[in-house]
Scaffold this motif. Structure first.
Motif, PDB file in Angstrom:
ATOM      1  N   ALA A  27      26.402  95.403  83.850  1.00  0.00           N
ATOM      2  CA  ALA A  27      27.199  96.565  84.263  1.00  0.00           C
ATOM      3  C   ALA A  27      28.580  96.125  84.748  1.00  0.00           C
ATOM      4  O   ALA A  27      29.592  96.754  84.432  1.00  0.00           O
ATOM      5  N   ALA A  28      28.611  95.020  85.508  1.00  0.00           N
ATOM      6  CA  ALA A  28      29.897  94.516  85.995  1.00  0.00           C
ATOM      7  C   ALA A  28      30.773  94.053  84.832  1.00  0.00           C
ATOM      8  O   ALA A  28      31.985  94.312  84.811  1.00  0.00           O
ATOM      9  N   ILE A  29      30.164  93.388  83.847  1.00  0.00           N
ATOM     10  CA  ILE A  29      30.919  92.921  82.681  1.00  0.00           C
ATOM     11  C   ILE A  29      31.460  94.112  81.890  1.00  0.00           C
ATOM     12  O   ILE A  29      32.617  94.120  81.460  1.00  0.00           O
ATOM     13  N   GLU A  78      36.201  97.380  80.116  1.00  0.00           N
ATOM     14  CA  GLU A  78      36.911  98.648  79.893  1.00  0.00           C
ATOM     15  C   GLU A  78      38.409  98.503  80.140  1.00  0.00           C
ATOM     16  O   GLU A  78      39.217  99.047  79.400  1.00  0.00           O
ATOM     17  N   ASP A  79      38.770  97.786  81.216  1.00  0.00           N
ATOM     18  CA  ASP A  79      40.201  97.640  81.500  1.00  0.00           C
ATOM     19  C   ASP A  79      40.729  96.270  81.061  1.00  0.00           C
ATOM     20  O   ASP A  79      41.761  95.820  81.533  1.00  0.00           O
ATOM     21  N   MET A  80      40.021  95.614  80.140  1.00  0.00           N
ATOM     22  CA  MET A  80      40.438  94.288  79.688  1.00  0.00           C
ATOM     23  C   MET A  80      41.784  94.296  78.956  1.00  0.00           C
ATOM     24  O   MET A  80      42.609  93.402  79.209  1.00  0.00           O
ATOM     25  N   PRO A  81      42.084  95.251  78.064  1.00  0.00           N
ATOM     26  CA  PRO A  81      43.404  95.206  77.413  1.00  0.00           C
ATOM     27  C   PRO A  81      44.552  95.233  78.428  1.00  0.00           C
ATOM     28  O   PRO A  81      45.534  94.486  78.282  1.00  0.00           O
ATOM     29  N   GLU A  93      48.744  92.242  81.452  1.00  0.00           N
ATOM     30  CA  GLU A  93      49.301  91.792  82.731  1.00  0.00           C
ATOM     31  C   GLU A  93      49.352  90.269  82.787  1.00  0.00           C
ATOM     32  O   GLU A  93      50.336  89.689  83.267  1.00  0.00           O
ATOM     33  N   HIS A  94      48.312  89.612  82.296  1.00  0.00           N
ATOM     34  CA  HIS A  94      48.271  88.158  82.313  1.00  0.00           C
ATOM     35  C   HIS A  94      49.371  87.578  81.417  1.00  0.00           C
ATOM     36  O   HIS A  94      50.091  86.654  81.813  1.00  0.00           O
TER      37      HIS A  94
END
Length: 132
Positions: free
Chosen positions: A86-88, A93-96, A101-102
């Motif tokens: 669930a945490a992954i 979901e907000d990875m893009p 940002e990175h």
């Protein structure tokens, strides 16, 4: 005389092993007396012999035993798997946005490093602006 009891008048009190050991325990366990530890007066082997003899005499009865069936709670990684997944999923979901940002932070750090090097070497700053 009324003070003396005959063997027929004595009722033998039957106790469980735990009750009996509770009455014998002060002699079978180490004790703290006046701030000093005293050894047990009766060792574990002698205590076991006393219990066996009391069982044979009928002074003590074994209490009923109930089978303890251990429940297998599983391996830790198996128990935590749903929470971890669930945490992954939430992070994916907000990875893009996080990747963008990175990349922006890496570009900015590289640009700042190059600007510092240019100033240190006496070169003029880059003529084009940093794209945001």
């Amino acid at each position: 005389s009324s003070g003396a009891m005959s063997a027929s008048n004595v009722v033998k009190r039957v106790m469980t092993v735990r009750q009996w050991l509770a009455s014998v325990e002060p002699r079978t366990m180490p004790r703290l007396i006046d701030g000093k530890w005293r050894k047990a007066e009766i060792g574990a082997i002698a205590r076991a012999k006393m219990v066996k003899q009391a069982l044979r005499d009928g002074t003590v009865q074994l209490e009923e035993t109930y089978p303890v069936i251990p429940t297998f709670k599983g391996h830790k990684h198996q128990r935590e798997r749903p929470m971890r997944e669930a945490a992954i999923a939430a992070k994916m979901e907000d990875m893009p946005k996080r990747v963008e940002e990175h990349k922006r932070a890496v570009r900015l750090a590289r640009r700042e490093f190059k600007e510092r090097e240019r100033r240190k070497n006496g070169l003029p700053p880059y003529p084009y602006p940093l794209e945001e």
